[in-house]
Design an enzyme around this catalytic site. Structure first.
Site, PDB file in Angstrom:
ATOM      1  N   SER A 110      -4.804  60.270 -71.265  1.00 31.36           N
ATOM      2  CA  SER A 110      -3.383  60.149 -71.613  1.00 31.36           C
ATOM      3  C   SER A 110      -2.524  60.991 -70.688  1.00 31.36           C
ATOM      4  O   SER A 110      -2.858  62.124 -70.362  1.00 31.36           O
ATOM      5  CB  SER A 110      -3.151  60.586 -73.067  1.00 31.36           C
TER       6      SER A 110
ATOM      7  N   LYS B 147       5.592  66.590 -64.578  1.00 26.61           N
ATOM      8  CA  LYS B 147       4.883  67.739 -65.126  1.00 26.61           C
ATOM      9  C   LYS B 147       3.373  67.565 -65.108  1.00 26.61           C
ATOM     10  O   LYS B 147       2.630  68.546 -65.232  1.00 26.61           O
ATOM     11  CB  LYS B 147       5.353  67.986 -66.564  1.00 26.61           C
ATOM     12  N   GLU B 148       2.921  66.341 -64.988  1.00 27.17           N
ATOM     13  CA  GLU B 148       1.494  66.058 -64.888  1.00 27.17           C
ATOM     14  C   GLU B 148       1.266  65.305 -63.581  1.00 27.17           C
ATOM     15  O   GLU B 148       1.301  64.075 -63.552  1.00 27.17           O
ATOM     16  CB  GLU B 148       1.034  65.227 -66.080  1.00 27.17           C
TER      17      GLU B 148
ATOM     18  N   ASP C 171       2.436  56.965 -70.904  1.00 29.55           N
ATOM     19  CA  ASP C 171       3.509  56.811 -71.884  1.00 29.55           C
ATOM     20  C   ASP C 171       4.884  56.926 -71.250  1.00 29.55           C
ATOM     21  O   ASP C 171       5.886  56.698 -71.935  1.00 29.55           O
ATOM     22  CB  ASP C 171       3.372  57.861 -72.995  1.00 29.55           C
TER      23      ASP C 171
ATOM     24  N   ASP D 184      -3.979  66.005 -83.885  1.00 25.95           N
ATOM     25  CA  ASP D 184      -5.424  66.111 -83.725  1.00 25.95           C
ATOM     26  C   ASP D 184      -6.090  66.754 -84.943  1.00 25.95           C
ATOM     27  O   ASP D 184      -7.081  66.236 -85.459  1.00 25.95           O
ATOM     28  CB  ASP D 184      -5.752  66.905 -82.455  1.00 25.95           C
TER      29      ASP D 184
END
Length: 1037
Positions: free
Chosen positions: A283, A289-290, A319, A743
């Protein structure tokens, strides 16, 4: 027999003569005798026989070569003892086989011949001492004895085939072996640990009773606050320590897994893989940022893992629907065609290219293939070019879009001129689109957002980057590649799919949980692996065998009751001192290992192998209920009834809503049909009577059906934003909605239905990722976790409302998850109490008497011993334990307190809280790998711990000054206040270092806040306790 037997190799023997010299003689000399052996000085021949060492060759080291018929073989294989022949004859058949079915008289003759050696003149060769002991080994070799029957030796003429139909092959079948085993913590560590827990609990109870019964009348308010805090700390410690009293370790047998599922057998003659399929979810949400390079390396590590290629499928959830991520995946798919075979050819670890090429060890260690250095040099150059292409993607997309947008605008202007319209209006009507490499509009998010192309308003996207591989291995051929040879190397690559779910205004997309549920549905349509492994984009596979190790637990006896396998999180790029406890080893190696001895570890968001059937909200095939005050009564749980089957509709169908069967999965018939297949394929092998709910061996050897256009279209439809309407997705099915810590809630729901989980800790780290080392980022991460815990406490997911299928201590663990943030309220008060004590000259007790000091010593000593023993069974270091304690105080006085306030606002006022995504960008500062550690980013979370620091420092100066200038110094109260103040400051030390930044440069705002706090406290204290008029300076204090 001696005349026909082959000549034996000579064996030398030695003895010391009467003269003191050593005499060596051969076997022939021993039998015939010699002058030295027959002399009276040596004691005669019998005396020599006591010293003779005969080492005849036996079937173990010089086996006979069987030649001829079965009868000749039987002549070469003697029975183990003279009576063995008689016993064989009595059974009937042994003697007949020796002589081809002769009579009993012939058998007696054979027996006489076998024992003729004992009656011969060479009997002395079989007698080892004067007492006449029989040399059984020599007799086995030179007579017709046998070893009996078994899997080491099988007599061909023993008559056993006629009796029971047995033969050597029956004994050669390997016995059933379990795939996993439990490794108990040594009793020498665990028993003292439990005794210390009991001892400290008794000490705490006695201390609190003493504290309540001995009030400080001079400062009742100080005594009341401190006693309330200590009672809460004791309760919080009890919740935490109770779940640690039964830690266990586990071990998996990878060789047994391969033997059972991938070795030739009657049900699997070709030796194909009978392992179930796995769908891997990765994901990501924001390429800023990623970074795409981090995500690409994670994808490559998964594609190269050691698992059957045709049983593995990788799904990447974007996403943010960013074209940058899409094209980075396309580059990764292209590079995987050479990277994956390279990893298989040379067995490299880790299989994340960035981590592999940055290893500080010798890359040629244990590498034996002569072309390894050449291949590594070439693949390193290819990877460097791959990185350059990834890094240049943003600029390439920008230039491409600018060029194509200019062409579109020119066309619109020219067309407007031809039609006599305003060119400026026509130009402005052309959207500034983001273009794909094929010259079409990107259907996802554009750089300049517009309707249908923004972060929360775009179509669903599904792209199969790498098709499903062939069922059988595809090996490379010489000359296929000009620079590297993949001959005899499987060059297949697992299936890779890009997914971006549809988003539209007016729909609640439920953040990460909604994205994961979209992957669950679309993967069920395309591959339907019965197991799901999820990763964050920055967590990659460090151990290529880790997935197989987790599969050992799922496929072992009782594995059908396991809902997920949780792996510990390991991190890279953290400063050597681990200033802010980023490794979190106390939790991952202590708490989680201890929970494995109960009902299983919690789900912590990444690195978790799920059973798909459990994610769908179904109950396990077998479960237990735990009744009584603390679950002391155990019984088998009743089968869950479907809704609509109850006789009395006024009564609840099951005792708990989580035990109801899921029903509303949506309107996809293909998805509904896939549920039964996923459940069956996830069962362990029914290869042993103790395996319940198993599947027959060889049931998963058939290849997957190929994908067609209809199947892909169905996969696109299930990721639409409207699919979850009027369904149970997010409520009972899949990842659970309604919390920022989805989670923990998802794992809790599974445990509440009776499922178990397992903690898998391979010797080599399974997965590795990154963690924020900056103080501000770290506090924001802890704030998100703590806020989710507060949400859990005020929701229906509170473990106080759990079903009877949840074990008592497991319930305590989940209760602690919801309660621990509230400890911050008492912790903040307790951190201010030493300063208040120094300001007022009072202390939490009337005086530092012997009773108080003894209790304090016992409580501290037992806590220290518990810490040492916990370090022993968990494997963490004392330094890590101390860092965890320090950050517990730092986080408890800042992030946890803010989480309580935010959680209360959400529950009471309905104010939702949004969190920024934690940055996962890798540090590119070559001069300092830990440059982020020294960056100070001001946040309101700094205010409470900064206030505590300033107040305690000022209080120390005031307390010392008062005592020094006082007419009657109260040294005991000063020492007590200083002790607890230094306790607070010692725990705040990492926070102080974080504020100072690099080389001690403290931001100006820190000094401003410190000064304001100091002045405010001084004025407040003067207003509360003003000095008396006319008193001297000393009396004023």
């Amino acid at each position: 027999m001696s005349s026909s037997s082959p000549k034996k190799s000579g064996v030398k023997s030695t003895r010391r003569t009467s003269s003191g010299r050593m005499l060596s003689s051969s076997r022939n000399d021993n039998e015939s005798g010699g002058p030295e052996l027959t002399s009276t000085s040596s004691g005669g021949p019998n005396d020599f026989m006591s010293y003779t060492v005969l080492m005849p060759p036996t079937p173990d080291n010089q086996p006979y070569t069987a030649v001829g018929s079965s009868s000749s073989k039987s002549e070469d294989l003697p029975p183990p003892h003279p009576n063995a022949a008689k016993r064989t004859n009595q059974r009937g058949g042994g003697a007949r086989e020796h002589d081809g079915g002769g009579s009993g008289g012939d058998s007696s003759a054979k027996l006489d011949r076998r024992l003729s050696l004992l009656k011969s003149q060479n009997k002395s060769m079989l007698v080892r001492t004067q007492t006449g002991d029989f040399d059984h080994n020599r007799w086995l070799f030179e007579s017709k004895g046998t070893y009996g029957i078994g899997n080491a030796f099988w007599s061909q003429d023993g008559g056993y085939d006629d009796d029971g139909g047995l033969n050597m092959s029956d004994f050669m079948d390997k016995p059933w072996k379990p795939l996993t085993r439990k490794v108990r913590v040594p009793a020498g560590i665990l028993s003292p640990y439990r005794l210390l827990v009991l001892g400290r609990l008794i000490c705490l109870i006695a201390f609190l009773i003493w504290r309540i019964s001995n009030a400080n009348t001079d400062a009742l308010w100080l005594w009341g606050l401190s006693t309330a805090c200590e009672i809460w700390f004791a309760f919080s410690w009890l919740l935490d320590i109770l779940t640690k009293i039964n830690p266990i370790n586990r071990a998996a047998d990878l060789a047994a897994l391969q033997e059972k599922f991938e070795s030739p057998s009657p049900s699997n003659p070709m030796g194909l893989s009978d392992l179930p399929g796995i769908d891997v979810f990765i994901s990501t949400a924001d390429p800023e940022k990623e970074p795409p390079l981090v995500t690409a390396n994670t994808i490559l590590s998964v594609l190269a893992t050691e698992y059957p290629v045709d049983k593995l499928a990788i799904y990447v959830s974007d996403d943010g629907a960013a074209l940058l991520t899409f094209e980075a995946m396309a580059e990764a798919a292209s590079f995987a065609e050479i990277w994956v075979p390279f990893c298989r050819k040379h067995c490299v670890e880790p299989r994340n290219p960035e981590s592999y090429f940055n290893l500080k060890v010798d890359p040629t260690k244990n590498k034996k293939q002569p072309d390894f250095v050449k291949d590594r040099r070439w693949i390193k150059r290819e990877y460097d070019e791959f990185k350059v292409r990834i890094n240049s993607l943003p600029e390439s997309i920008r230039k491409r879009s600018k060029t194509l947008n200019s062409k579109e605008q020119k066309k619109a202007v020219n067309l407007a001129k031809e039609n006599g319209e305003d060119p400026a209006v026509a130009k402005s009507n052309i959207p500034i689109a983001t273009w794909m490499a094929d010259g079409t509009h990107w259907p996802g998010t554009w750089k300049s957002p517009s309707p249908d192309h923004s972060n929360k308003d775009h179509a669903g996207i599904l792209q199969i980057m790498i098709k499903a591989p062939d069922h059988t291995p595809v090996y490379g051929n010489p000359g296929d590649h000009p620079f590297i040879q993949f001959t005899s190397v499987d060059i297949r690559v697992p299936m890779l799919v890009y997914v971006s779910r549809e988003k539209r205004p007016g729909y609640d997309h439920n953040k990460k949980a909604g994205a994961m549920n979209a992957l669950v549905r679309t993967s069920a349509i395309l591959s339907n692996g019965p197991f799901i492994l999820n990763f964050d984009c920055d967590h990659y596979i460090y151990n290529s065998l880790a997935i197989r190790e987790g599969m050992c637990y799922m496929m072992d006896r009782g594995g059908d009751r396991i809902c997920y396998i949780q792996y510990p999180q390991r991190f890279e790029g953290i400063d050597p001192s681990d200033r802010y406890a980023n490794h979190n080893t106390v939790f991952f190696d202590g708490n989680m290992r201890a929970l494995d001895g109960l009902q299983g570890p919690m789900y912590v968001g990444t690195g978790c192998l799920f059973r798909r059937y459990a994610l769908y909200g179904f109950c396990p095939p077998r479960a237990n209920e735990y009744l009584g005050l603390y679950g002391q009564h155990k019984r088998k749980a009743e089968a869950v009834r479907k809704r609509g089957e109850g006789d009395d509709e006024s009564q609840p169908l099951n005792e708990h809503p989580d035990l109801d069967m899921p029903e509303k999965f949506g309107n996809s018939s293909i998805f509904l049909d896939s549920i039964a297949f996923a459940e069956f394929q996830g069962r362990p092998l029914a290869d042993h009577p103790s395996v319940k709910n198993g599947r027959p061996p060889g049931a998963l050897l058939a290849p997957r059906p190929p994908l067609d256009a209809l199947t892909v279209a169905e996969a696109v439809s299930v990721i639409s934003c409207w699919y979850e309407d009027k369904t149970e997705w997010g409520d009972r099915i899949g990842w659970i909605y309604g919390s920022v810590t989805e989670d923990v809630v998802t794992g809790y729901r599974m445990h509440n239905r009776g499922w178990r989980s397992v903690y898998c800790i391979p010797k080599r780290d399974a997965f590795r990722g990154t963690a924020p080392i900056n103080l501000t980022d770290r506090l924001h991460q802890v704030l998100r976790w703590a806020t989710g815990s507060v949400e859990i406490f005020f929701s229906k997911n509170n473990a106080l409302l759990a079903s009877s299928r949840l074990k008592f201590l497991q319930r305590v663990a989940y209760i602690n998850v919801g309660i621990y943030p509230f400890t911050s309220i008492f912790l903040v008060i307790y951190c201010f109490l030493p300063a208040v004590s120094l300001f007022t000259g009072e202390f939490v007790v009337q005086s530092l008497n012997t009773t108080f000091l003894i209790y304090l010593l016992l409580i501290t000593l037992t806590l220290s011993l518990l810490s040492i023993l916990e370090v022993k069974w968990s494997g963490i270091s004392l330094e890590e334990y101390w860092r965890n304690e320090q950050f517990w105080v730092i986080g408890g006085t800042s992030a946890h307190l803010a989480a309580v306030l935010q959680g209360l606002l959400k529950v009471i006022a309905g104010i939702d809280i949004s969190f920024t995504l934690t940055s996962k960008s890798a540090n590119e500062d070559d001069e300092d790998l830990f440059a982020d550690l020294y960056i100070v980013k001001w946040t309101a979370l700094f205010v409470p711990p900064l206030t505590i620091l300033t107040v305690n420092i000022i209080a120390i100066f005031i307390g010392v000054s008062r005592t020094l200038y006082s007419e009657i110094p109260q040294w005991s109260k000063l020492i007590g206040g200083l002790f607890f103040s230094f306790w607070v400051l010692a725990h705040m030390y990492p926070f102080c270092k974080g504020l100072m930044g690099r080389r001690g440069r403290t931001p100006t705002i820190i000094y401003v806040w410190s000064g304001l706090i100091a002045i405010t406290i001084s004025l407040l204290w003067i207003a509360i306790s003003p000095p008396a008029i006319g008193h001297s300076y000393n009396e004023g204090f």
